[in-house]
Design a protein around this motif. Sequence first.
Motif, PDB file in Angstrom:
ATOM      1  N   ASP A  21       0.825  -1.217   0.000  1.00 48.46           N
ATOM      2  CA  ASP A  21       0.000   0.000   0.000  1.00 48.46           C
ATOM      3  C   ASP A  21       0.856   1.263   0.000  1.00 48.46           C
ATOM      4  OD1 ASP A  21      -2.479  -1.183  -0.003  1.00 48.46           O
ATOM      5  OD2 ASP A  21      -2.899  -0.842   2.129  1.00 48.46           O
ATOM      6  N   ARG A  22       0.371   2.268  -0.711  1.00 46.89           N
ATOM      7  CA  ARG A  22       0.936   3.619  -0.598  1.00 46.89           C
ATOM      8  C   ARG A  22       0.047   4.367   0.404  1.00 46.89           C
ATOM      9  NH1 ARG A  22       1.425   6.351  -6.173  1.00 46.89           N
ATOM     10  NH2 ARG A  22       3.561   5.564  -6.226  1.00 46.89           N
ATOM     11  N   VAL A  23       0.652   4.785   1.511  1.00 48.75           N
ATOM     12  CA  VAL A  23      -0.114   5.378   2.616  1.00 48.75           C
ATOM     13  C   VAL A  23       0.284   6.844   2.780  1.00 48.75           C
ATOM     14  CG1 VAL A  23      -0.631   5.226   5.089  1.00 48.75           C
ATOM     15  CG2 VAL A  23      -0.168   3.136   3.799  1.00 48.75           C
ATOM     16  N   LEU A  24      -0.721   7.715   2.869  1.00 46.28           N
ATOM     17  CA  LEU A  24      -0.470   9.151   3.010  1.00 46.28           C
ATOM     18  C   LEU A  24      -1.069   9.676   4.309  1.00 46.28           C
ATOM     19  CD1 LEU A  24       0.148  12.063   1.749  1.00 46.28           C
ATOM     20  CD2 LEU A  24      -2.231  12.003   0.982  1.00 46.28           C
ATOM     21  N   ASP A  25      -0.278  10.465   5.055  1.00 46.59           N
ATOM     22  CA  ASP A  25      -0.850  11.306   6.109  1.00 46.59           C
ATOM     23  C   ASP A  25      -0.728  12.736   5.607  1.00 46.59           C
ATOM     24  OD1 ASP A  25      -1.589  12.816   8.241  1.00 46.59           O
ATOM     25  OD2 ASP A  25      -0.192  11.936   9.692  1.00 46.59           O
ATOM     26  N   ALA A  26      -1.873  13.344   5.300  1.00 43.07           N
ATOM     27  CA  ALA A  26      -1.875  14.674   4.664  1.00 43.07           C
ATOM     28  C   ALA A  26      -1.734  15.814   5.670  1.00 43.07           C
ATOM     29  CB  ALA A  26      -3.165  14.831   3.854  1.00 43.07           C
ATOM     30  N   PHE A  27      -1.763  15.511   6.963  1.00 44.60           N
ATOM     31  CA  PHE A  27      -1.626  16.521   8.030  1.00 44.60           C
ATOM     32  C   PHE A  27      -0.679  15.917   9.077  1.00 44.60           C
ATOM     33  CE2 PHE A  27      -5.643  17.118   5.926  1.00 44.60           C
ATOM     34  CZ  PHE A  27      -5.807  18.494   5.827  1.00 44.60           C
ATOM     35  N   CYS A  28       0.545  15.625   8.677  1.00 44.11           N
ATOM     36  CA  CYS A  28       1.369  14.680   9.462  1.00 44.11           C
ATOM     37  C   CYS A  28       2.016  15.259  10.712  1.00 44.11           C
ATOM     38  CB  CYS A  28       2.430  14.056   8.565  1.00 44.11           C
ATOM     39  SG  CYS A  28       3.742  15.200   8.112  1.00 44.11           S
ATOM     40  N   GLY A  29       2.076  16.596  10.857  1.00 43.70           N
ATOM     41  CA  GLY A  29       2.702  17.164  12.057  1.00 43.70           C
ATOM     42  C   GLY A  29       4.085  16.585  12.278  1.00 43.70           C
ATOM     43  N   GLY A  30       4.315  16.056  13.490  1.00 41.44           N
ATOM     44  CA  GLY A  30       5.616  15.466  13.819  1.00 41.44           C
ATOM     45  C   GLY A  30       5.794  14.045  13.325  1.00 41.44           C
ATOM     46  N   GLY A  31       4.856  13.554  12.504  1.00 48.59           N
ATOM     47  CA  GLY A  31       5.054  12.277  11.807  1.00 48.59           C
ATOM     48  C   GLY A  31       4.587  11.030  12.538  1.00 48.59           C
ATOM     49  N   ILE A  42       1.871   9.171  12.762  1.00 49.54           N
ATOM     50  CA  ILE A  42       1.150   8.092  12.068  1.00 49.54           C
ATOM     51  C   ILE A  42       2.078   7.377  11.082  1.00 49.54           C
ATOM     52  CG2 ILE A  42      -0.726   7.616  10.417  1.00 49.54           C
ATOM     53  CD1 ILE A  42      -2.302   9.925  11.820  1.00 49.54           C
ATOM     54  N   ILE A  43       2.853   8.162  10.341  1.00 47.33           N
ATOM     55  CA  ILE A  43       3.750   7.572   9.335  1.00 47.33           C
ATOM     56  C   ILE A  43       4.840   6.739  10.020  1.00 47.33           C
ATOM     57  CG2 ILE A  43       5.525   8.240   7.619  1.00 47.33           C
ATOM     58  CD1 ILE A  43       2.598   8.443   6.606  1.00 47.33           C
ATOM     59  N   ILE A  44       5.361   7.245  11.131  1.00 43.12           N
ATOM     60  CA  ILE A  44       6.413   6.505  11.854  1.00 43.12           C
ATOM     61  C   ILE A  44       5.831   5.233  12.476  1.00 43.12           C
ATOM     62  CG2 ILE A  44       8.005   6.620  13.827  1.00 43.12           C
ATOM     63  CD1 ILE A  44       8.311   9.676  13.107  1.00 43.12           C
ATOM     64  N   GLU A  45       4.622   5.333  13.022  1.00 47.92           N
ATOM     65  CA  GLU A  45       3.964   4.138  13.572  1.00 47.92           C
ATOM     66  C   GLU A  45       3.776   3.095  12.472  1.00 47.92           C
ATOM     67  OE1 GLU A  45       3.349   3.545  16.674  1.00 47.92           O
ATOM     68  OE2 GLU A  45       2.100   1.757  16.522  1.00 47.92           O
ATOM     69  N   ALA A  46       3.370   3.543  11.284  1.00 55.94           N
ATOM     70  CA  ALA A  46       3.160   2.607  10.166  1.00 55.94           C
ATOM     71  C   ALA A  46       4.481   1.926   9.804  1.00 55.94           C
ATOM     72  CB  ALA A  46       2.588   3.359   8.968  1.00 55.94           C
ATOM     73  N   ALA A  47       5.562   2.715   9.792  1.00 56.00           N
ATOM     74  CA  ALA A  47       6.869   2.154   9.422  1.00 56.00           C
ATOM     75  C   ALA A  47       7.327   1.123  10.449  1.00 56.00           C
ATOM     76  CB  ALA A  47       7.902   3.271   9.309  1.00 56.00           C
ATOM     77  N   GLN A  48       6.991   1.368  11.723  1.00 56.45           N
ATOM     78  CA  GLN A  48       7.436   0.436  12.766  1.00 56.45           C
ATOM     79  C   GLN A  48       6.557  -0.815  12.849  1.00 56.45           C
ATOM     80  OE1 GLN A  48       7.573   2.785  16.421  1.00 56.45           O
ATOM     81  NE2 GLN A  48       9.789   2.985  16.193  1.00 56.45           N
ATOM     82  N   ALA A  49       5.259  -0.637  12.601  1.00 58.78           N
ATOM     83  CA  ALA A  49       4.322  -1.736  12.898  1.00 58.78           C
ATOM     84  C   ALA A  49       3.977  -2.606  11.700  1.00 58.78           C
ATOM     85  CB  ALA A  49       3.033  -1.156  13.497  1.00 58.78           C
ATOM     86  N   PHE A  50       4.183  -2.093  10.482  1.00 61.05           N
ATOM     87  CA  PHE A  50       3.757  -2.836   9.290  1.00 61.05           C
ATOM     88  C   PHE A  50       4.915  -2.951   8.301  1.00 61.05           C
ATOM     89  CE2 PHE A  50       0.114  -0.764  11.186  1.00 61.05           C
ATOM     90  CZ  PHE A  50      -0.846  -1.759  11.220  1.00 61.05           C
ATOM     91  N   GLU A  51       4.853  -4.012   7.520  1.00 56.41           N
ATOM     92  CA  GLU A  51       5.912  -4.257   6.526  1.00 56.41           C
ATOM     93  C   GLU A  51       5.459  -3.792   5.148  1.00 56.41           C
ATOM     94  OE1 GLU A  51       8.922  -5.651   7.030  1.00 56.41           O
ATOM     95  OE2 GLU A  51       8.537  -5.879   9.167  1.00 56.41           O
TER      96      GLU A  51
END
Length: 360
Positions: free
Chosen positions: A204-214, A216-225
């Motif tokens: 999946d290509r996952v976007l956080d369009a209001f990411c602030g300090g990141g 959600i994106i960092i959680e995704a990188a840590q929790a999912f492959e």
Amino acid sequence: MLGVAGAGGVGARAGVVWLMVTTVPGLEDVVLREACERLDVLEADLRFGNVGGRVSLRIPEDQLGRVFALRSIEHVIEIIRVFEIERDRRGLDQIYNGVYGCSIPLGSTFRVTCERIGEHEFTSLDVQRVAGQAIVDRYGRKVDLKSPETIVRVDVAHNLCIVGVQRTRSSLRIRYPRAFQHRSALNPVIAYAMLRIADVKPGDRVLDAFCGGGTIIIEAAQAFEGLELIGIDVSPKSIEGAWRNSEAAGVRDKVKFMVGDSRRIGRVLPVGFKIDKVVSNLPFGIRSGRLEVIPKIYGEFLASLRPLLKDDSRVCLLTVHKDLMENICASLGYDILESKQILHGGLRAWIILLKPSMGG
Ligand SMILES: C[S@@+](CC[C@H](N)C(=O)[O-])C[C@H]1O[C@@H](n2cnc3c(N)ncnc32)[C@H](O)[C@@H]1O
């Protein structure tokens, strides 16, 4: 099929550990699903003691170590005994006797911590005092409020007293030392729940369009492959902070952050770019005092996002403005698949899952 654990007086079973895990109120079902994936859950009780944000689990004792890897929970308490009490002052004598009668695995020093939920004629400090006295009287151990070897939890939830040993010191929500603290930083437990609700999958290509300090994106990188991860924020300071946080979390090479205005998202991303999952904690306009601009931001964001979505794309958003979101979705060609109420930093908020309407 999971049994529901009765609370009153149920004791220990050989080879089985009975836990109370805490989470964000509203996410109890996410905890159960994650726990069932990773552990052999023998019995579970969502809203344990009739309190939101608490789940009780019975699991094989040899799986206890795995509980600390769950991403949907904050604290782990090993339950020793649960008993009923009166809500008036007699409840304090019952707590003294109940704790005195417990077999508690203690270190050389201890502290009692109490969370009290409901109406009682006593305070949590009263509970800590009588429970602490019971332990001193029975075991002769020393109290150490600052750094005890054992934290004994004696919680009171309405007419129940729950005695246990707290197995976590700091909350499991702390995943890494944040290099940058966004003023509206999201609890990573909520970020994880949103990613699950969006059903992110490898590729999946996952976007956080209001990411602030990141978060959600960092959680995704840590929790999912196997995800392609992109965060956008209008604030250059936040984007710089998100990069620093990704470094601190050890996932810098798995993520991308860009400065951009998500009200015109087609101008930020390359032409023809398509997104599988959008997972975002929207601005609420409450603390910043810019409530009047929120309808415009939400409307322009969802309108500009629509051409970037595929039929099976999913959009998972966190907001306190549920009615506004419902109105906007109806007029911009989105269907609401799910709305889940949670408690977020003392606010009632909703995780809302959208899909593009067919032919919209
Ligand atoms: C609730 S905060 C997100 C916090 C983030 N989840 C975290 O944990 O750090 C909302 C963010 O939206 C950003 N924002 C507001 N308007 C925006 C816009 N038009 N385009 C992109 N980002 C915007 C703000 O700068 C803020 O960082």
